[in-house]
Design a protein around this motif. Sequence first.
Motif, PDB file in Angstrom:
ATOM      1  N   TYR A  90       0.894  -1.287  -0.042  1.00 51.45           N
ATOM      2  CA  TYR A  90       0.155  -0.087  -0.185  1.00 51.45           C
ATOM      3  C   TYR A  90       0.740   1.343  -0.003  1.00 51.45           C
ATOM      4  CZ  TYR A  90      -3.104  -3.572   1.020  1.00 51.45           C
ATOM      5  OH  TYR A  90      -3.685  -4.793   0.755  1.00 51.45           O
ATOM      6  N   ARG A  91       1.120   2.027  -1.333  1.00 50.95           N
ATOM      7  CA  ARG A  91       1.897   3.095  -1.250  1.00 50.95           C
ATOM      8  C   ARG A  91       1.780   4.236  -0.323  1.00 50.95           C
ATOM      9  NH1 ARG A  91       4.752   1.889  -5.990  1.00 50.95           N
ATOM     10  NH2 ARG A  91       5.113   4.230  -6.214  1.00 50.95           N
ATOM     11  N   GLY A  92       0.477   4.441   0.152  1.00 50.74           N
ATOM     12  CA  GLY A  92       0.080   5.264   0.960  1.00 50.74           C
ATOM     13  C   GLY A  92       0.566   5.264   2.308  1.00 50.74           C
ATOM     14  N   MET A  93       1.176   4.196   2.720  1.00 55.19           N
ATOM     15  CA  MET A  93       1.395   3.813   3.889  1.00 55.19           C
ATOM     16  C   MET A  93       2.942   3.653   4.236  1.00 55.19           C
ATOM     17  SD  MET A  93      -1.492   1.482   5.632  1.00 55.19           S
ATOM     18  CE  MET A  93      -2.247   0.534   4.344  1.00 55.19           C
ATOM     19  N   THR A  94       3.485   3.877   5.416  1.00 50.77           N
ATOM     20  CA  THR A  94       4.759   3.467   5.989  1.00 50.77           C
ATOM     21  C   THR A  94       4.835   1.886   5.738  1.00 50.77           C
ATOM     22  OG1 THR A  94       4.386   3.286   8.025  1.00 50.77           O
ATOM     23  CG2 THR A  94       5.025   5.424   7.204  1.00 50.77           C
ATOM     24  N   VAL A  95       6.399   1.510   5.934  1.00 52.84           N
ATOM     25  CA  VAL A  95       6.756   0.146   5.761  1.00 52.84           C
ATOM     26  C   VAL A  95       5.801  -0.395   7.216  1.00 52.84           C
ATOM     27  CG1 VAL A  95       8.658  -1.345   6.581  1.00 52.84           C
ATOM     28  CG2 VAL A  95       8.765   0.316   4.704  1.00 52.84           C
ATOM     29  N   LEU A  96       5.902   0.227   8.443  1.00 53.26           N
ATOM     30  CA  LEU A  96       5.626  -0.139   9.781  1.00 53.26           C
ATOM     31  C   LEU A  96       4.199  -0.536   9.469  1.00 53.26           C
ATOM     32  CD1 LEU A  96       6.301  -1.052  12.404  1.00 53.26           C
ATOM     33  CD2 LEU A  96       5.930   1.409  13.191  1.00 53.26           C
ATOM     34  N   ASP A  97       3.223   0.339   8.873  1.00 50.53           N
ATOM     35  CA  ASP A  97       1.745   0.230   8.822  1.00 50.53           C
ATOM     36  C   ASP A  97       1.469  -0.832   7.606  1.00 50.53           C
ATOM     37  OD1 ASP A  97       0.812   2.356  10.555  1.00 50.53           O
ATOM     38  OD2 ASP A  97       0.859   3.782   9.406  1.00 50.53           O
ATOM     39  N   ARG A 146      11.780   1.073   8.758  1.00 47.42           N
ATOM     40  CA  ARG A 146      10.436   1.011   9.307  1.00 47.42           C
ATOM     41  C   ARG A 146       9.556   2.293   9.082  1.00 47.42           C
ATOM     42  NH1 ARG A 146      12.669   1.693  14.406  1.00 47.42           N
ATOM     43  NH2 ARG A 146      13.152  -0.518  15.108  1.00 47.42           N
ATOM     44  N   LYS A 147      10.083   3.480   9.093  1.00 48.78           N
ATOM     45  CA  LYS A 147       9.390   4.591   9.170  1.00 48.78           C
ATOM     46  C   LYS A 147       9.197   5.362   7.581  1.00 48.78           C
ATOM     47  CE  LYS A 147       8.254   5.233  13.497  1.00 48.78           C
ATOM     48  NZ  LYS A 147       8.874   6.279  14.413  1.00 48.78           N
ATOM     49  N   LEU A 148       9.856   4.472   6.658  1.00 50.21           N
ATOM     50  CA  LEU A 148       9.750   5.140   5.421  1.00 50.21           C
ATOM     51  C   LEU A 148       8.438   4.764   4.692  1.00 50.21           C
ATOM     52  CD1 LEU A 148      13.447   4.397   4.039  1.00 50.21           C
ATOM     53  CD2 LEU A 148      12.391   6.509   5.060  1.00 50.21           C
ATOM     54  N   PRO A 149       8.130   5.694   3.902  1.00 50.87           N
ATOM     55  CA  PRO A 149       7.034   5.100   2.862  1.00 50.87           C
ATOM     56  C   PRO A 149       7.476   4.253   1.888  1.00 50.87           C
ATOM     57  CG  PRO A 149       7.741   7.608   2.378  1.00 50.87           C
ATOM     58  CD  PRO A 149       8.556   6.997   3.569  1.00 50.87           C
ATOM     59  N   VAL A 150       6.770   3.180   1.749  1.00 48.15           N
ATOM     60  CA  VAL A 150       7.008   1.930   0.774  1.00 48.15           C
ATOM     61  C   VAL A 150       7.709   2.513  -0.600  1.00 48.15           C
ATOM     62  CG1 VAL A 150       5.989   0.221   2.200  1.00 48.15           C
ATOM     63  CG2 VAL A 150       4.721   1.351   0.308  1.00 48.15           C
ATOM     64  N   LYS A 159       9.831  -6.349  -1.881  1.00 47.02           N
ATOM     65  CA  LYS A 159       9.794  -7.778  -1.727  1.00 47.02           C
ATOM     66  C   LYS A 159       9.773  -8.271  -0.108  1.00 47.02           C
ATOM     67  CE  LYS A 159       9.040  -9.462  -6.060  1.00 47.02           C
ATOM     68  NZ  LYS A 159       8.311 -10.722  -6.514  1.00 47.02           N
ATOM     69  N   ARG A 160      10.922  -7.501   0.406  1.00 44.10           N
ATOM     70  CA  ARG A 160      10.959  -8.258   1.774  1.00 44.10           C
ATOM     71  C   ARG A 160       9.864  -7.508   2.613  1.00 44.10           C
ATOM     72  NH1 ARG A 160      16.918  -7.588   4.513  1.00 44.10           N
ATOM     73  NH2 ARG A 160      17.526  -8.269   2.751  1.00 44.10           N
ATOM     74  N   VAL A 161       9.630  -6.349   2.540  1.00 40.24           N
ATOM     75  CA  VAL A 161       8.427  -5.901   3.186  1.00 40.24           C
ATOM     76  C   VAL A 161       7.084  -6.541   2.870  1.00 40.24           C
ATOM     77  CG1 VAL A 161       6.960  -3.786   3.568  1.00 40.24           C
ATOM     78  CG2 VAL A 161       9.347  -3.527   3.237  1.00 40.24           C
ATOM     79  N   GLU A 162       6.808  -6.936   1.894  1.00 41.44           N
ATOM     80  CA  GLU A 162       5.723  -7.792   1.462  1.00 41.44           C
ATOM     81  C   GLU A 162       5.871  -9.182   2.231  1.00 41.44           C
ATOM     82  OE1 GLU A 162       5.012  -8.994  -2.401  1.00 41.44           O
ATOM     83  OE2 GLU A 162       3.053  -7.804  -2.338  1.00 41.44           O
ATOM     84  N   LEU A 163       6.800  -9.657   2.418  1.00 40.49           N
ATOM     85  CA  LEU A 163       6.931 -10.750   3.016  1.00 40.49           C
ATOM     86  C   LEU A 163       6.780 -10.703   4.631  1.00 40.49           C
ATOM     87  CD1 LEU A 163       7.805 -13.966   3.667  1.00 40.49           C
ATOM     88  CD2 LEU A 163      10.237 -13.266   3.595  1.00 40.49           C
ATOM     89  N   ALA A 164       7.186  -9.410   5.156  1.00 41.50           N
ATOM     90  CA  ALA A 164       7.089  -9.153   6.507  1.00 41.50           C
ATOM     91  C   ALA A 164       5.554  -8.967   6.777  1.00 41.50           C
ATOM     92  CB  ALA A 164       7.753  -7.700   6.708  1.00 41.50           C
ATOM     93  N   ARG A 165       4.680  -8.319   5.930  1.00 41.77           N
ATOM     94  CA  ARG A 165       3.358  -8.050   6.008  1.00 41.77           C
ATOM     95  C   ARG A 165       2.791  -9.768   6.022  1.00 41.77           C
ATOM     96  NH1 ARG A 165       0.045  -5.288   1.113  1.00 41.77           N
ATOM     97  NH2 ARG A 165       0.711  -7.155   0.436  1.00 41.77           N
ATOM     98  N   ALA A 166       3.142 -10.387   4.947  1.00 41.09           N
ATOM     99  CA  ALA A 166       2.534 -11.744   5.140  1.00 41.09           C
ATOM    100  C   ALA A 166       2.635 -12.665   6.638  1.00 41.09           C
ATOM    101  CB  ALA A 166       3.145 -12.580   4.022  1.00 41.09           C
ATOM    102  N   LEU A 167       3.962 -12.312   6.957  1.00 45.25           N
ATOM    103  CA  LEU A 167       4.239 -13.026   8.320  1.00 45.25           C
ATOM    104  C   LEU A 167       3.497 -12.351   9.473  1.00 45.25           C
ATOM    105  CD1 LEU A 167       7.988 -13.422   8.284  1.00 45.25           C
ATOM    106  CD2 LEU A 167       6.218 -15.061   8.065  1.00 45.25           C
ATOM    107  N   ALA A 168       2.887 -10.959   9.098  1.00 50.18           N
ATOM    108  CA  ALA A 168       2.214 -10.419  10.215  1.00 50.18           C
ATOM    109  C   ALA A 168       0.770 -11.080  10.224  1.00 50.18           C
ATOM    110  CB  ALA A 168       2.071  -9.080  10.215  1.00 50.18           C
TER     111      ALA A 168
END
Lengths: 258, 294, 347
Positions: A90-97, A146-150, A159-168
């Motif tokens: 989601y491009r409108g959100m940060t990595v963390l979100d 973590r605080k950067l916009p994707v 790709k790594r953030v996507e994996l992180a989201r899937a793990l969440a």
Amino acid sequence: MSLLAVEDLSLSFGGLRVLSEVSLEAAQGQILAIIGPNGAGKTSILNCIGGFYRPQHGRILFEGRDITRLSPDRRAALGLARTFQNIALYRGMTVLDNIKLGAHAHLRTGLLGGLMYWGPAQREEMALRQEVEEEIIDFLEIESIRKLPVAALAYGLQKRVELARALAMRPRVLLMDEPVAGMNAEETEDMARFILDIKEERGLTVVLIEHDMNVIMDISDYVVVVNFGQKIAEGAPDQVQAHPEVIKAYLGQKRAGA
Amino acid sequence: MSFFLELVANGVAVGGVYALIALGFVLIYKATSIINFATGEFMMIGAYFFYTFMVLLGLPAVPAFILVMACSALLGLVVERAILRHMLGQPTISIIMVTIGLSSILLGLAELIWTSDFKSFPPLFPRAPVIIGEVVIRSNFFWGFIIAMAAVAAFALLFKYAKVGVAMRATADDQMAAFSMGINVRSMFTVAWAMGAIAAALGGLIIGNIGGIQPNLGHLGLTIFPVVILGGLDSIAGAVVGGFIVGIVENLAGGYLHDYVRGDVKELAPFVVLVLILLIKPYGLFGKQEIERL
Amino acid sequence: MRIGDYKVSYAADEAVFRSGTVRFWLGALFVGLAVFPFLAGDYLLYMANLTGIAIVAAVGLNILTGAAGQISLGHAAFVGIGAYTAALLITRLGLPFLLCLPLAGLSAAFFGVIVGAPSMRMKGLYLCIATLAAQVIFEYVFKNWDGLTGGIRGINVPPPSILGFSLNNEFRFYFVTAPVVIIVVTAARNLFRTRVGRAFIAIRDRDFSAELMGISLFRYKLYAFALSSFLAGVAGCLWVNFIKIVTPEHFPLHESIRYLAMIIVGGLGSVLGSIFGAIFMTIVPEVLKSALNLVSAVSPKAMAFLSPLQTVVFGLLIVVFLVFEPHGLAEMWRRVKNYFRLWPFEH
């Protein structure tokens, strides 16, 4: 018993037959790779498992339960997580979100609780933050972004953030569509290591689509080959590699005498 | 019975004009995927152009008519180059809003230039109503309908057979493919805007001839939304069919419900039909749902 | 001046007020809001009330359109429903003003859900046109259901009062508007700290993958419609009690467009942006008026150009922001803030 089973899956759009009678099974803690030429219907299999496409025929079983008619969001809540071939962050959100979003189905805050952000809602967010930091961000080594916009991230990191989201999503089964496509050697190696760690440390089942044969040979336990929407071979990685049908599908049929 | 026929005949006449205005919308949408909320204002400005040339400058009707087309094309071109070109690839809401902003600019400019006083054209057609069988049609409606249909036919032929039309259709179908075939996609966008503006302006001219002109004439442009939802956003034939249906529904509702329902049923009816259609078919009557990929 | 960002716990990082500096400025803002009515004249207070009401409505629309990505051309109709509901509850049932605020919101939310539920299957342009139809139909009902809405004459309401204390002027009403705005803004900000706000943005950015992430599209789109029209209804209730009359002319399509313009100029999806946008779009026409007033000293006819000029400027603002600053005033504000964060040691 297999954790995830696909039985006789058939899918078509109008007159176009995309999948015919594909079956596959993934056991607990197994890495199952689906390979095949472009357009063979690999992504369609994942889309059917995730609930994005409705197959005309066949069943999908998760822990023995028929989930074929379940909506995608209910399947996600059961523990089916997904990463995408063309990154779908989601491009409108940060990595963390983005990562926090993955936990959606496991959170309880409702509309009113969210508006007040008091007591339970606040505690839930704190617990989530801690879980995401300790279980996911540390593990995938993405503390610094973590605080950067994707949208600002390099492809490999996305790709790594996507994996992180899937793990969440606290998955039982991870469906990964070309996790290392477009990555350089170092990034590919990192990603392969993460996938192996996920399997070994967390006992997750992984179903992945990949074109990189080195990765397939290195990490997968079992390989299914599809072509023109049909399963043409399956077995252990080295067996499949030598399978005549597979060679034919990948290299084209040799003409007699050629 | 003759009351019914008369309502239908007038509905068809007005519907033909709606079809032309809707065509102004469809031509732009088809080539550029831009939803032009300023179609009504293009129409209004077109009517004022005609007023300027004929009444203020005293030109005869035919040269004035040709000049209206030229000026409208220029307006469409300027709008595309100056504004819409910067909006490529933006989300739907931004594109919708930019054309809404444009409509406000055009409305304000029209009031500044021509004031908000009521204006009308000198009579263009013989006054005597046209009588077909039992049905009597006002002459302005009849001739307006003829002009609208001629214009729609001209645009349809252009789109189907002329080189520029074929290139526009190719662009509408697949921008990347058209680009790789050597079609100048950007200039196609400009052409589409120019043609859309001409179609809307001609519609405005006919409407202005029937009921006179004021800057808020553009509000009528909202009626094209029921028309295009009925007919499909990107279909010329659909715009024509949709235009007729909306024209007839409007007139029948106005004629029969007037005594039972308060207020302006005529304006309401197309929107009620629109809601009913969207409830049953969320992508419009002829619209198609695309297969989504992940 | 504030340098760096050192936090020792996740709780501190997630805290609502992230640092002393933020607390300081927020405190200053509250003091300013409290002192303002004692310094400002009637005209400024009148504008402040109208702006506050616009902020409430704009925050609502920004949740639906800016955050959840569902375009609505019918927001003014929901403000209207809130206004009519409040007017009817007050004049027919004699309910107290404070009770009317949530009830007007709920009534608008009810209609929001009725419009929203069938719109679930629509996207982009189709949704936009469906909400346009809702606007046209509600406007028709306001105008023509004489028995309920008083037709074009509308409904007059008496000055509201709270526990016998009459809110019969701009000054007194300010003490209702300001707290309501603060509550609404805070609640909206809160929402975007939780899964609900994240789900909205996910639906806007990629609705299909949002569903695969476990978000029920139906439920969250409905939430967005309900919440957005609830806030519109609350704004409508404030409005009718402030202006003391409600007629159909107050909620035309153009008013819906004005709310859209606010969130675009302010910043789509940003609560802060809704505030900036509402203030900006209320002030600009007034500034134009004053400017023309000055000009009319020289050429007396200038005031005749006010209305068309406002129309042109309104359109220009929308276009210019979309072309040059699509993230609106909120983004400009963020840049200014970042500049001063490390100032004067930016290098």
